[in-house]
Design a protein around this motif. Structure first.
Motif, PDB file in Angstrom:
ATOM      1  N   SER A 219       0.817  -1.211   0.000  1.00 44.21           N
ATOM      2  CA  SER A 219       0.000   0.000   0.000  1.00 44.21           C
ATOM      3  C   SER A 219       0.854   1.267   0.000  1.00 44.21           C
ATOM      4  O   SER A 219       0.735   2.118   0.861  1.00 44.21           O
ATOM      5  CB  SER A 219      -0.943   0.013   1.209  1.00 44.21           C
ATOM      6  N   SER A 220       1.716   1.382  -1.001  1.00 38.36           N
ATOM      7  CA  SER A 220       2.668   2.500  -1.049  1.00 38.36           C
ATOM      8  C   SER A 220       2.065   3.712  -1.738  1.00 38.36           C
ATOM      9  O   SER A 220       1.275   3.586  -2.674  1.00 38.36           O
ATOM     10  CB  SER A 220       3.928   2.061  -1.797  1.00 38.36           C
ATOM     11  N   GLN A 221       2.443   4.908  -1.262  1.00 39.58           N
ATOM     12  CA  GLN A 221       2.014   6.161  -1.870  1.00 39.58           C
ATOM     13  C   GLN A 221       3.147   7.169  -1.790  1.00 39.58           C
ATOM     14  O   GLN A 221       3.771   7.341  -0.742  1.00 39.58           O
ATOM     15  CB  GLN A 221       0.772   6.729  -1.175  1.00 39.58           C
ATOM     16  N   TRP A 222       3.390   7.844  -2.905  1.00 41.80           N
ATOM     17  CA  TRP A 222       4.429   8.875  -2.979  1.00 41.80           C
ATOM     18  C   TRP A 222       3.864  10.180  -2.433  1.00 41.80           C
ATOM     19  O   TRP A 222       2.731  10.552  -2.733  1.00 41.80           O
ATOM     20  CB  TRP A 222       4.859   9.075  -4.422  1.00 41.80           C
ATOM     21  N   SER A 223       4.658  10.896  -1.642  1.00 37.69           N
ATOM     22  CA  SER A 223       4.205  12.173  -1.093  1.00 37.69           C
ATOM     23  C   SER A 223       4.149  13.222  -2.200  1.00 37.69           C
ATOM     24  O   SER A 223       4.877  13.138  -3.192  1.00 37.69           O
ATOM     25  CB  SER A 223       5.143  12.638   0.024  1.00 37.69           C
ATOM     26  N   PRO A 224       3.301  14.247  -2.051  1.00 33.09           N
ATOM     27  CA  PRO A 224       3.180  15.267  -3.098  1.00 33.09           C
ATOM     28  C   PRO A 224       4.482  15.976  -3.420  1.00 33.09           C
ATOM     29  O   PRO A 224       4.707  16.358  -4.572  1.00 33.09           O
ATOM     30  CB  PRO A 224       2.142  16.238  -2.515  1.00 33.09           C
ATOM     31  N   ASP A 225       5.361  16.162  -2.411  1.00 34.54           N
ATOM     32  CA  ASP A 225       6.632  16.831  -2.694  1.00 34.54           C
ATOM     33  C   ASP A 225       7.696  15.867  -3.204  1.00 34.54           C
ATOM     34  O   ASP A 225       8.804  16.279  -3.557  1.00 34.54           O
ATOM     35  CB  ASP A 225       7.141  17.573  -1.462  1.00 34.54           C
TER      36      ASP A 225
END
Length: 686
Positions: free
Chosen positions: A517-523
């Protein structure tokens, strides 16, 4: 079949293997072991391998090496590779064969029997005070030589088998009784056992012992496996000093080997960089800088890909990023020279993950090329492209004509109107759409009819106008990097874990084999994901710039640490919003919790009555409301809901969506003014 059995029995008789076998005898035994396993003769298969390796890897060959030279006129053609000696070829075959057989044995017999067989291979009976790790050759990523490659060995498989059989304590005791801690390989196995037990005292003890032993010199494969163990320690977020000690010892050993054998396949640069980061994390900056200085010296080794000038430039860039990212400008000037350091400082942005200019130009040129239809030379399958269509909406097509398709829709919250962009008529299941930061592409996961929605899922990308549908490979829940050049996703077994790949599906990199369940941060600085077991969970944040893992939450299932799907980043990249209960009690109504991505500061924001939250949470740009899909289990439709993040608010339907369909999968366009969502046909009436 009977003839095969008698051949196996004859090959394993004590009279045949009364002395250390030759290379040819071991090779024949491995052949027979594979045939036996394929015919369900598990005991014979395991016995063949154990007996043939009872003296460790063979060194004597009865077949003389044939070196044939190809002449062209009066010259010798040196482009023809020299054949690998039989003993060296067998050294590479043994771990591949044993690891393959171990998977077969698990399906045919009990876990304790598999453990016993692997133990007798690593700790051979005829050489009771020696340890053989049997590592596979290192497969480095030519595009990312600075990243630690995945290391596989029979020793690691043995630790796994010991855990599965409940024999880890017995194995640890046997190692101690055999005096295995007096050699580096034995200390490494004891450290692996301690890591599995989470025994802090033993980890400290064996890490220090192993560090001292490595200073006296060890084999290359031992050093690489030690570095892999150090990386596991580092990823755990504990024992930074112990991890730094064995990582730096491994790096120095491999650097020494590289100087004496410039053509070695050892991942010298990767281990040096990993050691430097461990040392920085352990607050040992002087030692870390020494590792980076050794990394600069590593560019003198001949390059295996590209020119030596490219290699030198890459090494300098890597070191510069490490130093400038930590505000060590004077050190960077001293190591890199004033001209290079000042030039790099002008363009360096710690939070930017954009590729170099030449790389960006290359990617842009590739994006303008027509889609490939050659499945042999592309990540996208020609068969998939023929059967997976994108049908753009037009005035000649009514919604009723495509009612049974999966829709990609846009929703303007201000006008409260939805627009059908295009449909996907051939897929059975589509989910997790996400817009690239440049607003030109959509990534999503999908399966065809007949494929499993879980392990059969693959990642696809398509331009926002519905053109250039591409299959990137297996995976779920894609998340874009801010430069739109890379994605992070998750994969099921056998390649389970969190993976990073380029937007064309190339240059795959395993980040964590236990993550999900990986997600890249907006920055773009961090990637958040979870590690979950039957009872406990960890919420992990990986800092892409610092190459550092942090555990920001731990707890039982449905605590803030348990969010296998349901979490999202806040727009400022400082927190993640997760679905969780107020405490560890499963009876507590679920709500939302805000977790700091920097510290372990967890703050519940909302506790409501129990509801069936669906995946793909999304915050509004001002972070005042959260949007999600509410799975209405008693209805044929699913609607998108919006909820103000206060104690007293209640979920409300998102106005403007198609109300007679199943809607999910929200994503914002980069301007923060338009939503993209998925709309599927309604379920049959219940």
């Amino acid at each position: 079949m009977h003839r095969l059995v008698w051949l196996l029995i004859g090959s394993l008789s004590p009279t045949v293997l009364a002395a250390p076998p030759t290379v040819e005898q071991v090779s024949a035994a491995l052949d027979l072991a594979e045939q036996a396993a394929q015919h369900g003769l598990t005991d014979l298969s395991m016995s063949a391998v154990q007996r043939s390796l009872a003296w460790g890897p063979p060194t004597v060959s009865t077949t003389p090496q044939q070196t044939s030279l190809v002449h062209q006129g009066a010259r010798v053609d040196t482009s023809v590779p020299i054949p690998i000696p039989p003993s060296q070829a067998l050294q590479q075959r043994i771990p591949r064969t044993v690891l393959r057989l171990a998977d077969i044995w698990r399906q045919q017999t009990s876990a304790p029997q598999v453990y016993d067989a692997l133990r007798n291979i690593v700790l051979p009976k005829e050489r009771p005070h020696e340890v053989f790790l049997y590592s596979l050759p290192v497969a480095q990523n030519a595009l990312q030589p600075e990243r630690m490659p995945v290391i596989n060995s029979v020793a690691q498989e043995l630790i796994r088998a010991a855990v599965e059989a409940g024999r880890l304590d017995d194995f640890q005791q046997q190692l101690m009784e055999a005096g295995a801690n007096h050699v580096a390989e034995g200390s490494l196995l004891l450290l692996m056992c301690a890591i599995q037990h989470a025994d802090d005292n033993a980890i400290q003890q064996y890490s220090e012992t192993l560090r001292q032993q490595m200073q006296s010199g060890v084999r290359m494969q031992t050093a690489i496996l030690t570095a892999s163990a150090g990386l596991v320690l580092r990823q755990s977020g504990r024992h930074p000093v112990a991890a730094a000690g064995i990582m730096s010892a491994s790096a120095e050993t491999l650097a020494t080997i590289g100087r004496h054998d410039p053509r070695t396949s050892a991942p010298v640069t990767a281990v040096l960089l990993a050691a430097a980061r461990c040392l920085f994390a352990a607050e040992q900056p002087d030692e870390a800088v020494a590792m980076l200085q050794m990394c600069l010296a590593d560019h003198n080794r001949p390059s295996t890909s590209g020119t030596d000038g490219d290699r030198t430039s890459r090494q300098r860039c890597l070191v510069a990023r490490e130093l400038f990212g930590r505000h060590l400008d004077p050190v960077a000037t001293r190591l890199l020279g004033k001209t290079y350091a000042s030039g790099f400082a002008r363009r360096y942005q710690p939070t930017s993950l954009q590729p170099d200019a030449d790389e960006a130009a290359s990617n842009e040129a590739a994006s303008n090329e027509p889609a490939s239809t050659d499945s042999a030379g592309s990540n996208q399958s020609a068969d998939v492209l023929r059967t997976a269509r994108v049908l753009p909406a037009n005035s000649d097509t009514s919604l009723n004509d495509v009612a049974d398709h999966i829709w990609f829709c846009s929703l303007n919250p201000k006008t409260r109107e939805s627009t059908l962009l295009w449909t996907l008529p051939d897929f059975q299941h589509v989910s997790s759409p996400t817009i690239s930061s440049d607003g030109t592409q959509v990534a999503f996961e999908a399966t065809f009819p007949g494929e499993l929605i879980t392990s059969g899922a693959a990642i696809y990308t398509v331009r926002l106008d519905g053109s250039r549908l591409q299959r990137l490979g297996p995976g779920t829940q894609p998340s874009w990097s801010p430069g739109s050049q890379r994605l992070v996703c998750n994969r099921y077994s056998p390649d389970r874990g969190v993976w990073i790949l380029r937007s064309d599906g190339s240059s795959e990199l395993l980040l964590d084999s236990t993550g999900w369940s990986s997600q890249w941060s907006p920055d773009g600085v961090r990637i958040a994901y979870t590690r979950s077991s039957t009872t406990d969970s960890e919420f992990v944040v990986y800092n892409v710039v610092e190459d550092q893992f942090s555990i920001i939450a731990k707890g039982k299932k449905r605590s803030p640490a348990q969010s296998s799907w349901n979490f999202c980043w806040t727009p400022d990249s400082q927190h993640v919003l997760v679905e969780a209960t107020q405490g560890d009690n499963d009876n507590t109504p679920p709500g939302f919790s805000k977790i700091s991505a920097i510290t372990s500061d967890n703050r519940p924001l909302l506790i409501r009555n129990a509801q069936e939250w669906d995946a793909d949470f999304l915050l509004t740009p001002d972070a005042s409301r959260v949007m999600f899909a509410h799975a209405q289990t008693k209805s044929s439709i699913e609607q998108l809901l919006t909820l103000e993040l206060t104690e007293t608010s209640s979920p409300e339907p998102l106005v403007g969506q198609y109300t007679d369909r199943r809607n999910t999968g929200l994503s914002w366009m980069p301007d923060g003014r338009t939503l993209i969502y998925l709309s599927r046909p309604p379920n049959p009436a219940k």
